[in-house]
Design a protein around this motif. Structure first.
Motif, PDB file in Angstrom:
ATOM      1  N   ASP A 215      39.335 -17.414 -17.699  1.00 28.30           N
ATOM      2  CA  ASP A 215      40.505 -17.434 -16.813  1.00 28.30           C
ATOM      3  C   ASP A 215      41.725 -18.075 -17.476  1.00 28.30           C
ATOM      4  O   ASP A 215      42.459 -18.861 -16.875  1.00 28.30           O
ATOM      5  CB  ASP A 215      40.177 -18.167 -15.505  1.00 28.30           C
ATOM      6  N   GLY A 216      41.930 -17.712 -18.740  1.00 32.89           N
ATOM      7  CA  GLY A 216      43.077 -18.238 -19.468  1.00 32.89           C
ATOM      8  C   GLY A 216      43.568 -17.250 -20.514  1.00 32.89           C
ATOM      9  O   GLY A 216      43.063 -16.133 -20.640  1.00 32.89           O
ATOM     10  N   GLN A 217      44.566 -17.688 -21.254  1.00 24.45           N
ATOM     11  CA  GLN A 217      45.167 -16.853 -22.300  1.00 24.45           C
ATOM     12  C   GLN A 217      44.455 -17.094 -23.625  1.00 24.45           C
ATOM     13  O   GLN A 217      44.035 -18.223 -23.926  1.00 24.45           O
ATOM     14  CB  GLN A 217      46.644 -17.188 -22.469  1.00 24.45           C
ATOM     15  N   VAL A 218      44.361 -16.044 -24.417  1.00 25.07           N
ATOM     16  CA  VAL A 218      43.847 -16.125 -25.780  1.00 25.07           C
ATOM     17  C   VAL A 218      44.971 -15.637 -26.684  1.00 25.07           C
ATOM     18  O   VAL A 218      45.322 -14.453 -26.665  1.00 25.07           O
ATOM     19  CB  VAL A 218      42.585 -15.259 -25.967  1.00 25.07           C
ATOM     20  N   TYR A 219      45.550 -16.542 -27.455  1.00 26.13           N
ATOM     21  CA  TYR A 219      46.724 -16.209 -28.268  1.00 26.13           C
ATOM     22  C   TYR A 219      46.300 -15.861 -29.697  1.00 26.13           C
ATOM     23  O   TYR A 219      45.671 -16.669 -30.385  1.00 26.13           O
ATOM     24  CB  TYR A 219      47.691 -17.397 -28.297  1.00 26.13           C
ATOM     25  N   VAL A 220      46.648 -14.650 -30.134  1.00 23.22           N
ATOM     26  CA  VAL A 220      46.359 -14.215 -31.497  1.00 23.22           C
ATOM     27  C   VAL A 220      47.618 -13.605 -32.103  1.00 23.22           C
ATOM     28  O   VAL A 220      48.556 -13.253 -31.395  1.00 23.22           O
ATOM     29  CB  VAL A 220      45.198 -13.190 -31.531  1.00 23.22           C
ATOM     30  N   SER A 221      47.621 -13.474 -33.416  1.00 22.35           N
ATOM     31  CA  SER A 221      48.828 -12.995 -34.093  1.00 22.35           C
ATOM     32  C   SER A 221      48.497 -12.558 -35.511  1.00 22.35           C
ATOM     33  O   SER A 221      47.554 -13.059 -36.123  1.00 22.35           O
ATOM     34  CB  SER A 221      49.872 -14.123 -34.126  1.00 22.35           C
ATOM     35  N   SER A 222      49.278 -11.615 -36.009  1.00 28.85           N
ATOM     36  CA  SER A 222      49.213 -11.237 -37.421  1.00 28.85           C
ATOM     37  C   SER A 222      50.254 -11.997 -38.230  1.00 28.85           C
ATOM     38  O   SER A 222      49.960 -12.532 -39.301  1.00 28.85           O
ATOM     39  CB  SER A 222      49.449  -9.732 -37.583  1.00 28.85           C
ATOM     40  N   PHE A 223      51.492 -12.029 -37.719  1.00 32.37           N
ATOM     41  CA  PHE A 223      52.600 -12.655 -38.434  1.00 32.37           C
ATOM     42  C   PHE A 223      53.505 -13.383 -37.447  1.00 32.37           C
ATOM     43  O   PHE A 223      53.559 -13.033 -36.264  1.00 32.37           O
ATOM     44  CB  PHE A 223      53.452 -11.603 -39.167  1.00 32.37           C
ATOM     45  N   CYS A 224      54.193 -14.363 -37.943  1.00 35.17           N
ATOM     46  CA  CYS A 224      55.291 -14.978 -37.200  1.00 35.17           C
ATOM     47  C   CYS A 224      56.535 -14.819 -38.063  1.00 35.17           C
ATOM     48  O   CYS A 224      56.696 -15.517 -39.068  1.00 35.17           O
ATOM     49  CB  CYS A 224      55.018 -16.450 -36.900  1.00 35.17           C
ATOM     50  N   VAL A 225      57.385 -13.872 -37.699  1.00 40.44           N
ATOM     51  CA  VAL A 225      58.476 -13.474 -38.587  1.00 40.44           C
ATOM     52  C   VAL A 225      59.759 -13.216 -37.808  1.00 40.44           C
ATOM     53  O   VAL A 225      59.746 -13.022 -36.591  1.00 40.44           O
ATOM     54  CB  VAL A 225      58.109 -12.196 -39.380  1.00 40.44           C
ATOM     55  N   SER A 226      60.852 -13.218 -38.537  1.00 38.22           N
ATOM     56  CA  SER A 226      62.158 -12.878 -37.992  1.00 38.22           C
ATOM     57  C   SER A 226      62.547 -11.473 -38.461  1.00 38.22           C
ATOM     58  O   SER A 226      61.865 -10.866 -39.300  1.00 38.22           O
ATOM     59  CB  SER A 226      63.203 -13.881 -38.485  1.00 38.22           C
ATOM     60  N   GLN A 227      63.660 -10.974 -37.950  1.00 33.84           N
ATOM     61  CA  GLN A 227      64.149  -9.679 -38.436  1.00 33.84           C
ATOM     62  C   GLN A 227      64.482  -9.742 -39.923  1.00 33.84           C
ATOM     63  O   GLN A 227      64.277  -8.765 -40.652  1.00 33.84           O
ATOM     64  CB  GLN A 227      65.392  -9.259 -37.660  1.00 33.84           C
ATOM     65  N   ARG A 228      64.975 -10.881 -40.370  1.00 33.63           N
ATOM     66  CA  ARG A 228      65.291 -10.997 -41.798  1.00 33.63           C
ATOM     67  C   ARG A 228      64.017 -10.957 -42.639  1.00 33.63           C
ATOM     68  O   ARG A 228      64.017 -10.409 -43.757  1.00 33.63           O
ATOM     69  CB  ARG A 228      66.097 -12.268 -42.056  1.00 33.63           C
ATOM     70  N   ASP A 229      62.927 -11.523 -42.114  1.00 33.37           N
ATOM     71  CA  ASP A 229      61.645 -11.421 -42.817  1.00 33.37           C
ATOM     72  C   ASP A 229      61.189  -9.965 -42.874  1.00 33.37           C
ATOM     73  O   ASP A 229      60.660  -9.509 -43.888  1.00 33.37           O
ATOM     74  CB  ASP A 229      60.579 -12.250 -42.104  1.00 33.37           C
ATOM     75  N   MET A 230      61.376  -9.249 -41.783  1.00 29.87           N
ATOM     76  CA  MET A 230      61.011  -7.833 -41.754  1.00 29.87           C
ATOM     77  C   MET A 230      61.841  -7.054 -42.765  1.00 29.87           C
ATOM     78  O   MET A 230      61.316  -6.190 -43.487  1.00 29.87           O
ATOM     79  CB  MET A 230      61.222  -7.258 -40.351  1.00 29.87           C
ATOM     80  N   LEU A 231      63.130  -7.341 -42.821  1.00 29.81           N
ATOM     81  CA  LEU A 231      64.004  -6.650 -43.771  1.00 29.81           C
ATOM     82  C   LEU A 231      63.574  -6.936 -45.202  1.00 29.81           C
ATOM     83  O   LEU A 231      63.559  -6.030 -46.047  1.00 29.81           O
ATOM     84  CB  LEU A 231      65.455  -7.079 -43.560  1.00 29.81           C
ATOM     85  N   ALA A 232      63.206  -8.174 -45.473  1.00 34.60           N
ATOM     86  CA  ALA A 232      62.739  -8.516 -46.821  1.00 34.60           C
ATOM     87  C   ALA A 232      61.493  -7.714 -47.177  1.00 34.60           C
ATOM     88  O   ALA A 232      61.335  -7.247 -48.310  1.00 34.60           O
ATOM     89  CB  ALA A 232      62.451 -10.014 -46.906  1.00 34.60           C
ATOM     90  N   SER A 233      60.606  -7.524 -46.203  1.00 32.20           N
ATOM     91  CA  SER A 233      59.416  -6.716 -46.444  1.00 32.20           C
ATOM     92  C   SER A 233      59.791  -5.265 -46.705  1.00 32.20           C
ATOM     93  O   SER A 233      59.241  -4.622 -47.617  1.00 32.20           O
ATOM     94  CB  SER A 233      58.471  -6.805 -45.239  1.00 32.20           C
ATOM     95  N   VAL A 234      60.715  -4.729 -45.925  1.00 28.81           N
ATOM     96  CA  VAL A 234      61.172  -3.351 -46.125  1.00 28.81           C
ATOM     97  C   VAL A 234      61.738  -3.172 -47.527  1.00 28.81           C
ATOM     98  O   VAL A 234      61.462  -2.170 -48.209  1.00 28.81           O
ATOM     99  CB  VAL A 234      62.217  -2.969 -45.063  1.00 28.81           C
ATOM    100  N   LEU A 235      62.514  -4.123 -47.977  1.00 28.41           N
ATOM    101  CA  LEU A 235      63.100  -4.023 -49.314  1.00 28.41           C
ATOM    102  C   LEU A 235      62.023  -4.063 -50.394  1.00 28.41           C
ATOM    103  O   LEU A 235      62.113  -3.340 -51.403  1.00 28.41           O
ATOM    104  CB  LEU A 235      64.121  -5.149 -49.531  1.00 28.41           C
ATOM    105  N   ARG A 236      61.007  -4.891 -50.211  1.00 28.18           N
ATOM    106  CA  ARG A 236      59.909  -4.933 -51.182  1.00 28.18           C
ATOM    107  C   ARG A 236      59.153  -3.600 -51.206  1.00 28.18           C
ATOM    108  O   ARG A 236      58.797  -3.084 -52.272  1.00 28.18           O
ATOM    109  CB  ARG A 236      58.934  -6.065 -50.852  1.00 28.18           C
TER     110      ARG A 236
END
Length: 323
Positions: A215-236
Motif C-alpha cells: 500500500d505504498g509507492q515503489v520508486y525506480v528510475s533509469s536516469f536522473c537527467v536534464s534536457q541539457r544532459d539529453m542533448l549531450a547524449s544526442v550529440l554523442r
C-alpha cells in the motif's frame, strides 16, 4: 501463493510497450506463470510463454473468472482506455480475492501535491489507490517510473527535441533534472519486485520484501537527467556539434499555461506539452529519487547507458514515435 512468494500473475496490456517487457522479464525469472487479460477481439501479439484469458469488460463475471487464483494483477493501459476500465478490474480483483494489485501508474510521482494540483491525470492515481483501500481485499504496489525515456525523447511536444529539424526547445535553461525510466528497466523492476519474498526473514534487509512496500509507492528510475544532459547524449550518439543544432528557450510556466489555454480551445495535441512541461518546473517535483529515494538497489536494477536509450528514442522518432 506458494510459501512466501507469489507465482501467478495476470497482466492487462501484456502486449503493450510497457506491459510487454514486464511479462518477458517475469517469465525470465522462471518463478512465475504470466496470464494476459485480453479483450475477446484482441489481436495483440504477446511475448512467448504468456498464457491468455479472454474477457468481456461489460461482463464482470468474465473478469472475475479470469482473475481467480491469481496472486497479483498488473494493470497497464493507455490514456485512451475507457475511464471505468481500471475500476472494473479492481472490483473484479477484489471479488476474485487477488491479494496484490499494481495499478496503472508508471508515471512521475503521483503523491506530489503540486503535480496533482496542476495535472488532473496525476491526481486520478490517488483516487485509484483509495478505491483499492476501500474495496479492502487487495494491497497495492504503486510503481513510480517517471516518464518513459524512449517514448518521450522521440516526441517534440514532450522533451522538446525535434530530431529531423535538429532543434531543441529548452524549458527555462534546460537544467531541471527529472527521474525517468526505459521500458526494459520498468520490466526488470516489476519482475524483481514480484520476485521478492512477501515477508522479511533470514536476516535480510527489511525493505527486501513485498510487505515493506505494501500500500505504498515503489520508486525506480533509469536516469536522473536534464534536457541539457539529453542533448549531450544526442550529440554523442550522432557525432553532431552543438553548433549543428538550433537551441531555443521557453519559460516552463509560460509553456504550461499556453498549452492549457490551447487545450481549452480544443487542441488535443497540446496535452503532451501541458503534462510534460509541468514536471520540468524547477521545484523538484520530477526528481523523486532525491526526495523519496529509489528502490533500484533493493531490486538489483542495473546501471544503464543513456546513449543506448537515446539511440532507441531516435529510431522511434525516425520511424513512428507514436507506435
Amino acid at each position: 501463493m506458494s510459501s512466501n512468494y507469489i507465482t501467478k500473475i495476470a497482466i492487462v496490456g501484456a502486449g503493450g510497450r510497457s506491459g510487454g517487457p514486464m511479462a518477458s522479464e517475469l517469465l525470465k525469472t522462471g518463478r512465475h506463470t504470466v496470464t494476459a487479460i485480453t479483450r475477446e477481439d484482441s489481436t495483440s501479439t504477446l511475448p512467448p510463454g504468456v498464457q491468455t484469458a479472454k474477457v468481456n469488460y461489460d461482463d464482470q463475471a468474465s473478469l472475475v473468472t479470469a482473475l481467480q487464483g491469481q496472486d497479483a494483477l498488473i494493470i497497464t493501459m493507455g490514456t485512451q482506455a475507457p475511464p471505468d476500465t481500471q475500476s472494473k478490474l479492481l472490483r473484479a480483483a477484489a471479488e476474485a480475492g487477488v491479494p496484490w494489485v499494481l495499478p496503472n501508474e508508471w508515471s512521475p510521482d503521483t503523491t506530489n501535491a503540486g503535480l496533482c494540483r496542476d495535472v488532473f491525470i496525476f491526481a486520478k492515481a490517488g483516487a485509484v489507490r483509495e478505491e483499492i483501500r476501500k474495496l479492502g481485499v487487495s494491497s497495492y504496489l504503486a510503481v513510480t517510473t517517471g516518464f518513459w525515456y524512449e517514448w518521450s525523447l522521440a516526441i517534440p511536444d514532450a522533451f522538446g527535441f525535434d530530431f529531423e529539424g535538429k532543434t531543441v526547445t529548452l524549458f527555462d535553461e534546460g537544467e531541471t533534472r527529472m527521474n525517468i525510466s526505459t521500458w526494459p528497466q520498468v520490466g526488470r523492476a516489476v519482475a524483481a519486485l514480484l520476485s521478492l519474498p512477501i515477508k522479511a526473514g533470514g536476516g535480510g534487509k527489511e525493505e527486501a520484501c513485498m510487505d515493506y512496500y505494501r500500500d505504498g509507492q515503489v520508486y525506480v528510475s533509469s536516469f536522473c537527467v536534464s534536457q541539457r544532459d539529453m542533448l549531450a547524449s544526442v550529440l554523442r550518439v550522432t557525432g553532431d556539434k552543438g553548433s549543428d543544432w538550433t537551441i531555443k528557450k521557453e519559460r516552463a510556466v509560460e509553456r504550461f499555461e499556453a498549452a492549457r489555454e490551447a487545450m481549452q480551445k480544443g487542441d488535443r495535441m497540446a496535452f503532451a506539452r501541458w503534462m510534460y512541461t509541468r514536471v520540468f518546473y524547477p521545484d523538484g517535483s520530477g526528481e523523486y529519487g532525491k526526495t523519496k529515494g529509489l528502490a533500484n538497489e533493493v531490486l538489483k536494477l542495473p546501471e544503464e547507458s543513456i546513449d543506448e536509450a537515446t539511440k532507441a528514442a531516435m529510431e522511434r522518432a525516425r520511424t513512428n514515435p507514436y507506435a
